[in-house]
Design a protein around this motif. Structure first.
Motif, short mmCIF file in Angstrom:
data_model
loop_
_atom_site.label_atom_id
_atom_site.label_comp_id
_atom_site.label_asym_id
_atom_site.label_seq_id
_atom_site.Cartn_x
_atom_site.Cartn_y
_atom_site.Cartn_z
N GLY A 113 0.82 -1.21 0.00
CA GLY A 113 0.00 0.00 0.00
C GLY A 113 0.85 1.25 0.00
N TRP A 114 1.92 1.25 0.78
CA TRP A 114 2.86 2.36 0.81
C TRP A 114 3.49 2.54 -0.57
N ALA A 115 3.88 1.43 -1.20
CA ALA A 115 4.51 1.50 -2.53
C ALA A 115 3.57 2.13 -3.55
N VAL A 116 2.31 1.76 -3.52
CA VAL A 116 1.33 2.34 -4.45
C VAL A 116 1.21 3.83 -4.21
N ARG A 123 18.02 5.36 -5.02
CA ARG A 123 18.52 6.39 -4.09
C ARG A 123 17.36 7.10 -3.40
N PHE A 124 16.34 7.43 -4.16
CA PHE A 124 15.15 8.06 -3.59
C PHE A 124 14.53 7.18 -2.52
N LEU A 125 14.34 5.91 -2.82
CA LEU A 125 13.72 5.00 -1.85
C LEU A 125 14.57 4.83 -0.61
N ARG A 126 15.86 4.74 -0.79
CA ARG A 126 16.77 4.60 0.35
C ARG A 126 16.83 5.89 1.16
N ASP A 127 17.05 7.01 0.50
CA ASP A 127 17.35 8.27 1.19
C ASP A 127 16.10 8.99 1.72
N GLU A 128 15.02 9.00 0.96
CA GLU A 128 13.82 9.72 1.40
C GLU A 128 12.84 8.85 2.17
N HIS A 129 12.90 7.54 1.95
CA HIS A 129 11.91 6.66 2.57
C HIS A 129 12.52 5.58 3.47
N GLU A 130 13.84 5.50 3.50
CA GLU A 130 14.51 4.46 4.29
C GLU A 130 13.88 3.10 4.04
N ALA A 131 13.65 2.81 2.77
CA ALA A 131 12.98 1.57 2.36
C ALA A 131 13.85 0.36 2.66
N ASP A 132 13.21 -0.78 2.73
CA ASP A 132 13.86 -2.06 2.95
C ASP A 132 15.00 -2.26 1.94
N GLU A 133 16.13 -2.74 2.42
CA GLU A 133 17.31 -2.88 1.56
C GLU A 133 17.05 -3.81 0.37
N ARG A 134 16.36 -4.91 0.58
CA ARG A 134 16.08 -5.83 -0.53
C ARG A 134 15.22 -5.14 -1.59
#
Length: 184
Positions: free
Chosen positions: A4-7, A73-84
């Protein structure tokens, strides 16, 4: 729930600025739902990666112009998304080959190493490469031909897709075989 977050993230970044890319993204997510049974507990991760795989095309995120790297980079830096999840987005559909064409291979490989999860990686390739730019189902062969016709043989993307085609067809074939082996 991660899906849901991804959408929400993908819709915010793509729907108004790149509606066709958003349609493709929605189609890729539908393919992910169709192949979820072969992934077990990683089905949600595939759904999220399918939904976010092209987020790096969003104009505000296009720092390098290479969407897998910009999106990861966006997912890592702005959302601290799961590494996988971040590594799947960064490396989707044989992105290392395109990164090489762009002079970004070392940067991509060192920052976001490939996942050693062949079926999960193949499943994301399958979802992306069996979906048209408008979100409809297609074959991998038709998709590669469409990409070549859109970008041209001598473009960075054209050179990449010609190099990646055998790998793409192999990944799609492995997922189709896994789906065919599922009990009905």
């Amino acid at each position: 729930m991660v899906e849901g977050w991804a959408v929400q993230v993908a819709e915010v970044e793509l729907s108004s600025t790149l509606p066709r890319r958003w349609a493709h993204t929605q189609g890729v997510a539908k393919r992910a739902a169709e192949v979820s049974q072969v992934l077990g507990q990683d089905a949600g991760l595939l759904a999220a990666a399918a939904t976010l795989h092209d987020v790096g095309y969003a104009p505000r995120l296009a720092a390098t112009g290479f969407h897998p790297l910009d999106g990861a980079r966006f997912l890592r830096d702005e959302h601290e998304a799961d590494e996988r999840l971040v590594r799947l987005v960064a490396n989707h559909s044989f992105a290392l080959l395109e990164a090489e064409e762009r002079g970004l291979r070392e940067e991509l490989a060192s920052e976001f190493p490939l996942l050693e999860e062949p079926l999960l990686v193949d499943a994301l390739v399958y979802c992306d490469m069996t979906t048209t730019p408008d979100g409809d189902r297609t074959t991998a062969e038709e998709r590669v031909a469409e990409i070549l016709s859109r970008y041209g043989d001598d473009s960075v993307v054209g050179r990449f897709i010609r190099r990646a085609a055998p790998e793409i067809f192999g990944a799609v074939g492995r997922v189709e075989a896994a789906l065919a082996a599922q009990p009905r």
